[in-house]
Design a protein around this motif. Structure first.
Motif, short mmCIF file in Angstrom:
data_model
loop_
_atom_site.label_atom_id
_atom_site.label_comp_id
_atom_site.label_asym_id
_atom_site.label_seq_id
_atom_site.Cartn_x
_atom_site.Cartn_y
_atom_site.Cartn_z
N GLN A 880 0.84 -1.19 0.00
CA GLN A 880 0.00 0.00 0.00
C GLN A 880 0.88 1.25 0.00
O GLN A 880 2.11 1.16 0.11
CB GLN A 880 -0.87 0.02 1.26
CG GLN A 880 -0.03 0.06 2.53
CD GLN A 880 -0.83 0.05 3.81
OE1 GLN A 880 -2.03 -0.10 3.79
NE2 GLN A 880 -0.16 0.23 4.92
N ASP A 881 0.27 2.42 -0.13
CA ASP A 881 0.94 3.70 0.02
C ASP A 881 0.33 4.43 1.21
O ASP A 881 -0.80 4.15 1.63
CB ASP A 881 0.78 4.56 -1.24
CG ASP A 881 1.54 3.98 -2.43
OD1 ASP A 881 2.58 3.32 -2.20
OD2 ASP A 881 1.10 4.19 -3.58
N ASN A 882 1.09 5.39 1.73
CA ASN A 882 0.57 6.24 2.80
C ASN A 882 1.17 7.62 2.65
O ASN A 882 2.09 7.84 1.86
CB ASN A 882 0.89 5.65 4.17
CG ASN A 882 -0.13 6.03 5.22
OD1 ASN A 882 -0.76 7.09 5.16
ND2 ASN A 882 -0.31 5.17 6.21
N LEU A 883 0.66 8.58 3.44
CA LEU A 883 1.14 9.95 3.37
C LEU A 883 2.63 10.01 3.66
O LEU A 883 3.11 9.39 4.63
CB LEU A 883 0.37 10.83 4.35
CG LEU A 883 -1.13 10.98 4.08
CD1 LEU A 883 -1.78 11.79 5.19
CD2 LEU A 883 -1.38 11.62 2.73
N ARG A 884 3.37 10.75 2.85
CA ARG A 884 4.81 10.85 3.03
C ARG A 884 5.14 11.41 4.40
O ARG A 884 4.55 12.40 4.85
CB ARG A 884 5.40 11.71 1.92
CG ARG A 884 6.93 11.69 1.87
CD ARG A 884 7.43 12.45 0.65
NE ARG A 884 7.05 11.77 -0.58
CZ ARG A 884 7.74 10.79 -1.17
NH1 ARG A 884 8.87 10.37 -0.59
NH2 ARG A 884 7.33 10.25 -2.29
N ASN A 885 6.12 10.80 5.03
CA ASN A 885 6.44 11.12 6.41
C ASN A 885 6.79 12.59 6.61
O ASN A 885 6.37 13.22 7.57
CB ASN A 885 7.59 10.23 6.89
CG ASN A 885 8.04 10.57 8.28
OD1 ASN A 885 7.25 10.61 9.21
ND2 ASN A 885 9.34 10.83 8.44
N VAL A 886 7.55 13.19 5.69
CA VAL A 886 8.03 14.56 5.90
C VAL A 886 6.89 15.56 5.96
O VAL A 886 7.02 16.63 6.57
CB VAL A 886 9.03 14.97 4.79
CG1 VAL A 886 10.27 14.10 4.82
CG2 VAL A 886 8.37 14.93 3.42
N PHE A 887 5.75 15.24 5.36
CA PHE A 887 4.65 16.19 5.33
C PHE A 887 3.79 16.12 6.60
O PHE A 887 2.79 16.84 6.70
CB PHE A 887 3.79 15.98 4.09
CG PHE A 887 4.50 16.34 2.82
CD1 PHE A 887 4.87 17.65 2.58
CD2 PHE A 887 4.80 15.38 1.88
CE1 PHE A 887 5.54 17.99 1.42
CE2 PHE A 887 5.47 15.71 0.71
CZ PHE A 887 5.84 17.02 0.48
N GLY A 888 4.17 15.29 7.53
CA GLY A 888 3.50 15.30 8.82
C GLY A 888 4.13 16.30 9.78
O GLY A 888 3.61 16.53 10.88
N ALA A 889 5.25 16.89 9.39
CA ALA A 889 5.96 17.85 10.22
C ALA A 889 5.66 19.27 9.75
O ALA A 889 5.12 19.48 8.66
CB ALA A 889 7.47 17.57 10.13
N PRO A 890 6.02 20.27 10.55
CA PRO A 890 5.94 21.65 10.04
C PRO A 890 6.88 21.81 8.85
O PRO A 890 7.85 21.07 8.70
CB PRO A 890 6.41 22.49 11.25
CG PRO A 890 6.23 21.59 12.44
CD PRO A 890 6.45 20.20 11.94
N SER A 891 6.60 22.78 8.00
CA SER A 891 7.45 22.98 6.83
C SER A 891 8.88 23.27 7.27
O SER A 891 9.11 23.87 8.34
CB SER A 891 6.92 24.13 5.96
OG SER A 891 6.87 25.33 6.69
#
Length: 1009
Positions: A880-891
């Protein structure tokens, strides 16, 4: 004299060696009973000859070892399956053959005794499967039914029995969303059929009692999205088996209730050894911890990134937006993941059951207690106490039978109300202020936001008690004709309270904060009565079994939701009469009535050809007067085209073959009650009413048409079993809230939409016996599912609000996102494509469609056993795919910690970087947000998880006899031990901000007295 005795002893050993280890063909020419006659010369007691034939399902068996129990006297069957042996009338014969169950039979003075052996492998084909209203042998079933047994369920230190299904069944998806005890897992049987999330729950049936499978409502921030599992109070150690019905042939007899599949849970029955009483004890204890942590920036790395971002923006650090650079200790480092969810949770589980049988009445009475801690700081724990009784009685003539079961459970669950622990752990700067002051109180100084542990002062307490009682009475009118009635009762009461203490907030605000609570209470009561008439008859090779019955079911549900404020002190919180203000936020009371007439006709010819016809007429109170009844049916068939012992056929390795298929319809009424009525509420003034729901009496049942074809094969005397299934389910007449313009005063009205959802796919299941010797065996099971979910039709979807959520020809679980266009070489920021080139970025530019569902999933299990030592382990795998980890953090560059990926950001034109430049600007935040909603926002989240490992040792019988114990085993078990995945977040299923299923290790002991 001594030498003579030694000589006789040596002679015995030689004869035993010849008769036990020399293959039968070498002495087949000897007279019948040759070894037994030799042995008989060593006996002085008076004996006589017994004879018989040993067979299995395929005919006479050669080489079966026949031994007089407690002696070395025995023989082997000849090529015709015959044996001849000199015995005493009180002897017991033991029949054994490699790969077959041994049998012990007393002679009791008989001179002939025929015996049928049961293969250890082909017992899979002979086992009785629970199909709901009837049972069927595995090899004779025409429907698609998967099964897990008590042996597989008890291996897992779980709370919800549904968790035992993970990785063990083809076509069954079970997802435990977060690693918090008590939350409801998501379960889907062969995909998503309905456009409504609450329209995809399967039917739960426990000992014949249908349960409301909808999770219990809860207002906590962690529980509001998933709800509480209504099966939590069921003791999984008391479960005998769980069957999952999937296709039309298996589910049509449940009509509308079986549209999304049926989960049958059967509890354990009484003892099966006449005249004996048994006491079973089980105790295990263990620990749990979070199985994974994210790689985050340390203090030095984080501060360097913050300084660079502020420098890029042309500013200087200030206390307001950069306290970590100006106010906080530049050398402090706190591992917030370890601090906030790095704890170790203890676990203890105790089970006890007493069972007995006097030949006519059997019983089983048991109880259990479970206590489980939390990995989070604070006093958060889960406790459950259960009691159960099962009583079975039959008359002396076997015409009257009574089965009664009752299961009662109480659980208490305290969790923190807020996702702060998880969010803080992943985003709090590593040099943030300490949590506590020197005096032990919470520290609020210099915190930009709330102290992370402030949520400890906002606990959520969930309590539930659940009673399930069932009685089945049957009477044989004449041979083959039985009258049966099934009576069921269930009552579930749940309370949910969140307390808001002043300490939850900064002390500077305490004078403005009132003590308050948010409370809810849910009550579910249901009864069911099902009279049935069953008939079985055989005419030569033709066999028939028929069933006709009716269902009367009544469900009553209530949910009260209130908030209260103004308590004088903490001890009064929850007592509404002590509050200054009480507000009723919701008060729902509904009644649902359901009735049905159902029938089944099963035919078989010569045990090779099987036909199953099922029909049901359902009535539901959830539809208008002219739409309440509907008909559902199914046709299933099977052909066993091969059932021979392979060594006797032209294809020596092929031992079993079966074709199976089914087609039929089931329906769904999983919608709110009274949706077809006008609804009004009183205004705040006197004598006024205002509408709260629109009237629509014309919507009717969803219809799910199911088609399936299956091939089952067995090889090498069924040591290798293969099942291949293809299925196609089409759900039409979708029941949804039809969107309306808000100028009408309502957001939607209940209606049928012209949408057609299709779930199709392939399921592959194999079970193999890789090695089987006297002392060692190794078995393997593999299942894999390739699902394909698709919105096949939706007329005029462009004219509805669903146009931005679904697309015809694509799965239901999709995201429509921007097309990622890399990093802008001039600005260093993420860039997405403006499809219509209008200078704006909106839904019209989201043209890339991403499938958020599983591409395939399955499980790999193994069982290795050497004498009393047993090792079992199960791998679960999902692609499966999931939301990319880096986009769970602040910019990158903003306040708040992030992953170590932020060390490699864009610096200048020409950089081949995957992370945009460091900046706090609004443009950087916007670019980051758009990239998160683009095709770059997803990453590979496939994983292989070592779901369960169990190592146990059964003490030898010789040892147990000395301490007067029937059976005893000690074991070590592990759950979620290892996960292999390229995903960089906390959990490949839940994502970056979701606590993964906990890694649990337990040690325990099981006793049978």
């Amino acid at each position: 004299m001594k030498n003579n005795l030694e000589y006789k002893g040596m002679l015995r050993l030689c004869l035993l060696f010849i008769c036990f280890f020399v293959p039968p063909p070498y002495f087949a020419h000897f007279p019948h009973g040759h070894c037994s006659k030799i042995f008989s010369n060593l006996h002085t007691q008076q004996q006589y000859q017994i004879s018989g034939t040993v067979t299995d399902n395929y005919g006479p068996m050669s080489g079966v070892h026949v031994l007089i129990k407690g002696t070395n006297t025995g023989t082997f069957t000849n090529p015709q399956g015959e044996y001849f042996l000199l015995v005493n009338k009180n002897d017991i014969l033991v029949f054994s053959y490699l790969g077959y169950h041994s049998r012990e039979l007393p002679i009791m003075g008989r001179t002939s005794m025929d015996v049928q052996m049961q293969s250890e492998v082909t017992e899979l084909q002979e086992v009785e499967i629970n199909a709901g209203y009837y049972t069927v042998k595995e090899k004779e079933r025409t429907g698609s039914i998967s099964r897990v047994t008590a042996k597989e369920i008890e291996l897992q230190p779980i709370v919800s029995p549904l968790e035992a299904l993970q990785g063990r069944m083809a076509g069954v998806e079970v997802e435990q969303g977060v690693g918090i005890t008590g939350l409801a897992p998501t379960i889907r049987i062969r995909g998503t059929n309905s456009l409504r999330n609450d329209g995809n729950y399967p039917l739960y049936i426990v000992d014949g009692i249908p349960l409301n499978s909808t999770p219990l409502q809860s207002g906590g921030s962690l529980t509001v999205s998933t709800g509480i599992d209504p099966l939590n109070t069921l003791n999984h150690a008391n479960i005998e088996s769980i069957e999952v019905l999937k296709d039309a042939d298996a589910t049509a007899i449940y009509g509308s209730r079986g549209a999304n599949g049926v989960i049958l849970i059967s509890t354990k029955k009484g003892y099966d050894k006449q005249g004996e009483t048994s006491l079973d004890l089980s105790l295990y204890s263990g620990i749990s911890e979070v199985s994974n942590k994210v790689k985050l920036l340390n203090t030095e790395e984080y501060l360097a990134i913050r300084r660079k971002a502020i420098e890029n923006d042309g500013f200087t650090p200030e206390d307001v937006y950069a306290p970590e650079l100006t106010l906080w200790d530049q050398n402090r480092y706190t591992d917030w993941q370890e601090t906030l969810f790095g704890g170790t949770a203890s676990m203890t589980d105790v089970n006890m059951a007493v069972s007995g049988d006097n030949g006519y009445t059997s019983y089983r009475i048991g109880g259990s207690f479970r206590a489980q801690g939390s990995v989070f700081p604070g006093d958060f724990d889960y406790k459950r106490t259960t009691a159960n009784i099962n009583l079975n009685h039959r008359s002396k003539d076997n015409r009257f039978k009574l089965d009664f079961s009752a299961n009662y459970g109480v659980d208490k669950n305290r969790i923190f109300n807020g996702s702060n622990f998880i969010n803080y752990a992943l985003t709090a700067p590593p040099n943030a202020p300490p949590i506590y002051k020197e005096d032990g109180s919470l520290n609020w100084e210099n915190w930009v936001v709330d102290n992370p542990l402030a949520v400890l002062e906002q606990p959520q307490d969930i309590r539930a008690n659940n009673l399930l009682a069932n009685m089945a009475l049957s009477y044989t009118i004449i041979q083959g004709l039985d009258l049966k009635v099934n009576l069921g009762y269930s009552k579930l009461d749940s309370e949910d309270m969140i307390r808001y203490y002043r300490e939850r907030y900064n002390p500077e605000r305490w004078d403005k904060i009132d003590l308050g609570t948010a409370q809810s209470a849910t009550n579910r009561l249901s009864w069911i009565v099902e009279p049935q008439l069953m008939y079985q008859r055989h005419w030569g090779k033709l066999g028939m079994d028929a069933l006709i019955g009716t269902t009367f079911q009544d469900n009553r549900n209530s949910h009260l939701n209130v908030s209260s404020t103004g308590y004088a002190n903490k001890s009064l919180m929850g007592n509404l009469s002590a509050a200054n203000e009480v507000r009723v936020l919701g008060d729902d009371n509904t009644e649902y009535r359901y009735g049905a007439l159902f029938g089944r006709l099963g035919l078989n010819w010569a045990g090779k050809y099987f036909l199953n016809l099922t029909g049901r007429r359902d009535g539901s109170s959830r539809f208008g007067p002219d739409r309440r009844f509907s008909n559902f049916w199914a046709l299933g068939g099977a052909w066993i085209f091969r059932e021979k012992r392979g060594v006797q056929e032209n294809v020596p390795f092929w031992s079993f073959g079966k074709l199976r298929g089914s087609y039929g319809t089931t329906g769904s009424d999983q919608i709110p009650d009274y949706g077809f009525l006008d609804a009004y509420e009183a205004t705040d003034g006197v004598g006024g009413l205002y509408p709260t729901q629109l009237y629509n009496p014309d919507y009717s049942w969803e219809v799910n048409k199911k088609l399936e074809a299956s091939l089952q094969l067995g090889f090498i005397n069924d040591r290798i079993n293969l099942e291949l299934n293809w299925y196609r389910n089409r759900s039409s007449n979708q029941l949804v809230g039809f969107p309306l313009p808000f100028i009408t005063g309502f957001g939607s009205v209940q209606a049928n939409l012209p949408a057609l959802v299709q779930n199709s796919g392939w399921e592959v299941q194999t079970e193999t016996v890789n090695i089987r010797t006297k002392d060692f065996s190794w078995r393997t099971s593999i299942n894999v599912t390739f699902p394909d979910n698709k919105l096949l039709e939706f007329d005029n979807i462009g004219q509805t609000s669903y146009d931005n959520q679904y697309k015809v020809g694509y799965p239901l679980n999709i995201s429509m996102v921007y097309q990622y266009d890399g990093i802008d070489p001039e600005t260093g920021l993420y860039r997405v494509v403006d499809i219509n080139e209008d200078g704006r970025y909106n839904s019209e530019d989201r043209q890339v469609i991403i499938n958020r569902g599983r591409r395939y999933y399955g499980g790999l299990g193994n069982h290795l056993q050497y004498k009393g030592l047993s090792l079992r382990f199960l791998f679960e795998y999902i692609d499966q795919d999931n939301l990319r980890n880096v986009f769970g953090a602040p910019s990158p560059g903003r306040y708040g910690n992030g992953p170590v990926d932020f060390l490699n950001t864009w610096q200048e034109s020409g950089d081949n970087a995957h992370i945009q430049k460091l900046s706090q600007s609004s443009a950087a935040r916007t670019a980051f947000s758009r990239a998160a909603s683009s095709s770059y926002g997803m990453e590979d989240a496939a994983f292989l998880r070592l779901k369960n490992v169990s190592l146990s040792y059964n003490l030898p019988k010789a040892v147990l006899q000395q301490i007067n114990i029937s059976a005893m085993s000690v074991y070590v078990r592990a759950q979620n031990l290892l996960t292999f995945t390229p995903y960089q977040g906390l959990d490949p299923q839940g994502g970056r901000s979701s606590v993964p299923p906990l890694r649990t290790i337990t040690c325990g002991i099981q006793l049978n007295l």
